[in-house]
Design a protein around this motif. Structure first.
Motif, PDB file in Angstrom:
ATOM      1  N   PHE A 139      -0.442   8.913  -0.108  1.00  0.00           N
ATOM      2  CA  PHE A 139      -1.469   8.724   0.898  1.00  0.00           C
ATOM      3  C   PHE A 139      -0.908   7.981   2.114  1.00  0.00           C
ATOM      4  O   PHE A 139      -0.177   7.022   1.993  1.00  0.00           O
ATOM      5  CB  PHE A 139      -2.619   7.929   0.296  1.00  0.00           C
ATOM      6  CG  PHE A 139      -3.654   7.577   1.300  1.00  0.00           C
ATOM      7  CD1 PHE A 139      -4.462   8.548   1.832  1.00  0.00           C
ATOM      8  CD2 PHE A 139      -3.790   6.272   1.716  1.00  0.00           C
ATOM      9  CE1 PHE A 139      -5.405   8.217   2.781  1.00  0.00           C
ATOM     10  CE2 PHE A 139      -4.730   5.937   2.654  1.00  0.00           C
ATOM     11  CZ  PHE A 139      -5.535   6.914   3.195  1.00  0.00           C
ATOM     12  N   GLY A 147     -13.433   8.834   5.461  1.00  0.00           N
ATOM     13  CA  GLY A 147     -14.317   9.614   4.608  1.00  0.00           C
ATOM     14  C   GLY A 147     -13.617   9.966   3.317  1.00  0.00           C
ATOM     15  O   GLY A 147     -12.402  10.083   3.256  1.00  0.00           O
ATOM     16  N   LYS A 148     -14.424  10.122   2.263  1.00  0.00           N
ATOM     17  CA  LYS A 148     -13.862  10.315   0.931  1.00  0.00           C
ATOM     18  C   LYS A 148     -13.100  11.627   0.804  1.00  0.00           C
ATOM     19  O   LYS A 148     -12.069  11.696   0.167  1.00  0.00           O
ATOM     20  CB  LYS A 148     -14.985  10.263  -0.101  1.00  0.00           C
ATOM     21  CG  LYS A 148     -15.640   8.897  -0.181  1.00  0.00           C
ATOM     22  CD  LYS A 148     -16.808   8.913  -1.128  1.00  0.00           C
ATOM     23  CE  LYS A 148     -17.398   7.512  -1.278  1.00  0.00           C
ATOM     24  NZ  LYS A 148     -17.857   6.947   0.008  1.00  0.00           N
ATOM     25  N   PHE A 151      -9.825  11.387   2.387  1.00  0.00           N
ATOM     26  CA  PHE A 151      -8.956  10.536   1.591  1.00  0.00           C
ATOM     27  C   PHE A 151      -8.291  11.369   0.510  1.00  0.00           C
ATOM     28  O   PHE A 151      -7.086  11.321   0.308  1.00  0.00           O
ATOM     29  CB  PHE A 151      -9.742   9.386   0.956  1.00  0.00           C
ATOM     30  CG  PHE A 151      -8.826   8.452   0.238  1.00  0.00           C
ATOM     31  CD1 PHE A 151      -8.276   7.376   0.892  1.00  0.00           C
ATOM     32  CD2 PHE A 151      -8.445   8.693  -1.078  1.00  0.00           C
ATOM     33  CE1 PHE A 151      -7.384   6.540   0.254  1.00  0.00           C
ATOM     34  CE2 PHE A 151      -7.552   7.877  -1.724  1.00  0.00           C
ATOM     35  CZ  PHE A 151      -7.022   6.796  -1.046  1.00  0.00           C
ATOM     36  N   MET A 152      -9.095  12.159  -0.201  1.00  0.00           N
ATOM     37  CA  MET A 152      -8.552  12.976  -1.286  1.00  0.00           C
ATOM     38  C   MET A 152      -7.481  13.934  -0.785  1.00  0.00           C
ATOM     39  O   MET A 152      -6.540  14.248  -1.512  1.00  0.00           O
ATOM     40  CB  MET A 152      -9.666  13.757  -1.984  1.00  0.00           C
ATOM     41  CG  MET A 152     -10.424  12.893  -2.971  1.00  0.00           C
ATOM     42  SD  MET A 152     -11.568  13.848  -3.993  1.00  0.00           S
ATOM     43  CE  MET A 152     -10.412  14.886  -4.884  1.00  0.00           C
ATOM     44  N   VAL A 181      -8.611   8.766  -8.340  1.00  0.00           N
ATOM     45  CA  VAL A 181      -9.527   9.149  -7.263  1.00  0.00           C
ATOM     46  C   VAL A 181     -10.539  10.190  -7.744  1.00  0.00           C
ATOM     47  O   VAL A 181     -11.744  10.051  -7.538  1.00  0.00           O
ATOM     48  CB  VAL A 181      -8.734   9.645  -6.026  1.00  0.00           C
ATOM     49  CG1 VAL A 181      -9.651  10.325  -5.024  1.00  0.00           C
ATOM     50  CG2 VAL A 181      -8.012   8.464  -5.382  1.00  0.00           C
TER      51      VAL A 181
ATOM     52  N   TRP B 132     -14.556   2.377  -2.573  1.00  0.00           N
ATOM     53  CA  TRP B 132     -13.225   2.656  -3.137  1.00  0.00           C
ATOM     54  C   TRP B 132     -12.306   3.276  -2.091  1.00  0.00           C
ATOM     55  O   TRP B 132     -11.111   2.994  -2.045  1.00  0.00           O
ATOM     56  CB  TRP B 132     -13.330   3.544  -4.379  1.00  0.00           C
ATOM     57  CG  TRP B 132     -13.835   4.932  -4.111  1.00  0.00           C
ATOM     58  CD1 TRP B 132     -15.132   5.354  -4.181  1.00  0.00           C
ATOM     59  CD2 TRP B 132     -13.062   6.068  -3.691  1.00  0.00           C
ATOM     60  NE1 TRP B 132     -15.215   6.670  -3.832  1.00  0.00           N
ATOM     61  CE2 TRP B 132     -13.958   7.144  -3.534  1.00  0.00           C
ATOM     62  CE3 TRP B 132     -11.709   6.281  -3.445  1.00  0.00           C
ATOM     63  CZ2 TRP B 132     -13.547   8.417  -3.130  1.00  0.00           C
ATOM     64  CZ3 TRP B 132     -11.296   7.549  -3.037  1.00  0.00           C
ATOM     65  CH2 TRP B 132     -12.207   8.603  -2.896  1.00  0.00           C
ATOM     66  N   ASP B 133     -12.891   4.145  -1.234  1.00  0.00           N
ATOM     67  CA  ASP B 133     -12.055   4.796  -0.229  1.00  0.00           C
ATOM     68  C   ASP B 133     -11.677   3.801   0.876  1.00  0.00           C
ATOM     69  O   ASP B 133     -10.549   3.814   1.371  1.00  0.00           O
ATOM     70  CB  ASP B 133     -12.752   6.041   0.326  1.00  0.00           C
ATOM     71  CG  ASP B 133     -14.178   5.767   0.766  1.00  0.00           C
ATOM     72  OD1 ASP B 133     -14.836   4.857   0.197  1.00  0.00           O
ATOM     73  OD2 ASP B 133     -14.660   6.440   1.685  1.00  0.00           O
ATOM     74  N   LEU B 136      -8.763   1.730  -0.764  1.00  0.00           N
ATOM     75  CA  LEU B 136      -7.474   2.420  -0.849  1.00  0.00           C
ATOM     76  C   LEU B 136      -6.933   2.809   0.517  1.00  0.00           C
ATOM     77  O   LEU B 136      -5.721   2.930   0.695  1.00  0.00           O
ATOM     78  CB  LEU B 136      -7.592   3.672  -1.730  1.00  0.00           C
ATOM     79  CG  LEU B 136      -8.015   3.461  -3.182  1.00  0.00           C
ATOM     80  CD1 LEU B 136      -7.979   4.785  -3.935  1.00  0.00           C
ATOM     81  CD2 LEU B 136      -7.133   2.434  -3.882  1.00  0.00           C
ATOM     82  N   PHE B 139      -3.992   1.198   2.246  1.00  0.00           N
ATOM     83  CA  PHE B 139      -2.646   1.405   1.756  1.00  0.00           C
ATOM     84  C   PHE B 139      -1.809   2.184   2.773  1.00  0.00           C
ATOM     85  O   PHE B 139      -2.249   3.173   3.342  1.00  0.00           O
ATOM     86  CB  PHE B 139      -2.698   2.164   0.432  1.00  0.00           C
ATOM     87  CG  PHE B 139      -1.345   2.527  -0.062  1.00  0.00           C
ATOM     88  CD1 PHE B 139      -0.497   1.550  -0.527  1.00  0.00           C
ATOM     89  CD2 PHE B 139      -0.916   3.835  -0.042  1.00  0.00           C
ATOM     90  CE1 PHE B 139       0.769   1.884  -0.969  1.00  0.00           C
ATOM     91  CE2 PHE B 139       0.333   4.174  -0.479  1.00  0.00           C
ATOM     92  CZ  PHE B 139       1.183   3.196  -0.943  1.00  0.00           C
ATOM     93  N   LYS B 141       1.899   4.107   3.250  1.00  0.00           N
ATOM     94  CA  LYS B 141       3.002   4.641   2.466  1.00  0.00           C
ATOM     95  C   LYS B 141       4.278   3.855   2.754  1.00  0.00           C
ATOM     96  O   LYS B 141       4.705   3.752   3.902  1.00  0.00           O
ATOM     97  CB  LYS B 141       3.208   6.108   2.851  1.00  0.00           C
ATOM     98  CG  LYS B 141       4.268   6.810   2.046  1.00  0.00           C
ATOM     99  CD  LYS B 141       4.265   8.270   2.433  1.00  0.00           C
ATOM    100  CE  LYS B 141       5.269   9.029   1.610  1.00  0.00           C
ATOM    101  NZ  LYS B 141       5.062  10.473   1.729  1.00  0.00           N
TER     102      LYS B 141
END
Lengths: 219, 219
Positions: A139, A147-148, A151-152, A181, B132-133, B136, B139, B141
């Motif tokens: 990531f 936004g989720k 993120f994914m 996730v 959660w998003d 994370l 983070f 890289k």
């Protein structure tokens, strides 16, 4: 076959307990893994019948490879054999894991991009030499409020969708690093029997329970 | 007090079921939250006696703030009241959440760096306007093989340590976005009673179960 008012779209499978089962049968620990292949196929066939759209199997992790070499070889072989057997079925196959390590089986490299086989009835994913930190470390920070879904899109396992139901065999009640996730909102069902003791009824027990749960995602 | 052969160092608390409990009592949904404050203190005091080193309470999430305003106000107030009451106790307090939103209560800003109060007997963390998003997405890289500890250092909740045991009230068996990185290896214990029905026995049931679990972290 039973009728369900609500089925999970995507089921995560944690097939734990191979070693404990082998020991209980007087076998060597590493002998347990090969008894875990056929249960996977039974489960796959039943999920196809039910119309489950996606399944993800927890093969092995980078943590697991700290185990004795004879065990590491045995679960590597079980993963390769499972994926190869699936190439005779109708499925969209994907293998996700750290290929930049000698512990990743070379035979599985062709499947690190999704491969459609036959009618591609369902998406079947295997985590092979997977690590949660390896996954998330792909990531890159784009925005604090990305936004989720975005993120994914940034993680190594981005081709695996959000999981609705996780079924774990072997009685442990933990994720053990399984797709952090995608598992954020997953319902978690534990089966005390070991994975080589798989019965179709386990799946039905999990689905019976799942349909009684609500979905709120915090709202 | 019972003797435990193995206690969790860090317990995560998901105090769910306030609204369902309120409805079952003929109250408005939003009235449930204030009945969730005293249980938190009972649990805190018992954990201090046991020597638990760290506790993290799931206050509310960015997802939760999609609920009706009267509910959002009620759980914001319950969080503020809980933290403020703890300022009269011996604890190292920390609040983690997205402060860059009007939904983060201003009163809690002083606690977004850990504050030691009195003897600082234990670390108490509250997740407030957490996502959660959001967590994370801090983070960056650094390296594909940075290691798990370095990975944790990069997220917004990096001052919260790995969790050993998560206890969830209200019967749901899911994380609902609770600290995905710290929860990777956590054992997950579910209590069917709603959070306002908290009893000390719930904690002991969870600890009795926890000490029977192994710790392998995949090895």
């Amino acid at each position: 076959m039973e009728q369900y008012k609500r089925l999970p779209r995507h089921i995560g499978i944690i097939p734990d307990g191979n070693r404990r089962w082998a020991q209980s049968k007087g076998l060597n620990k590493e002998d347990g893994y090969r008894y875990g292949i056929e249960p996977g196929f039974e489960l796959y066939r039943e999920c196809i019948k039910l119309g489950i759209e996606e399944m993800t199997f927890y093969g092995f992790t980078q943590d697991n490879t700290k185990r004795p070499a004879v065990q590491t070889k045995a679960f590597q072989k079980a993963c390769v054999d499972s994926v190869m057997q699936l190439t005779g079925q109708d499925a969209n196959l994907l293998v996700v894991g750290n290929t930049g390590s000698p512990l990743f089986p070379r035979e599985l490299l062709p499947f690190t991009k999704r491969v459609t086989i036959g009618k591609g009835l369902t998406n079947i994913n295997f985590l092979v030499n997977y690590g949660w930190d390896w996954d998330l470390s792909h990531f890159r920070k784009a925005s604090q409020n990305m936004g989720k879904d975005n993120f994914m899109a940034g993680i190594a396992s981005s081709d695996i969708s959000r999981i609705d139901l996780i079924i774990r065999w072997g009685g442990r009640r933990r994720l053990s690093g399984f797709l952090p996730v995608q598992s954020i909102y997953a319902d978690f069902y534990i089966i005390d029997d070991m994975w080589p003791e798989f019965k179709i009824q386990h799946l039905y027990d999990a689905l019976d329970w799942y349909q009684t749960q609500d979905i709120t995602r915090g709202g």
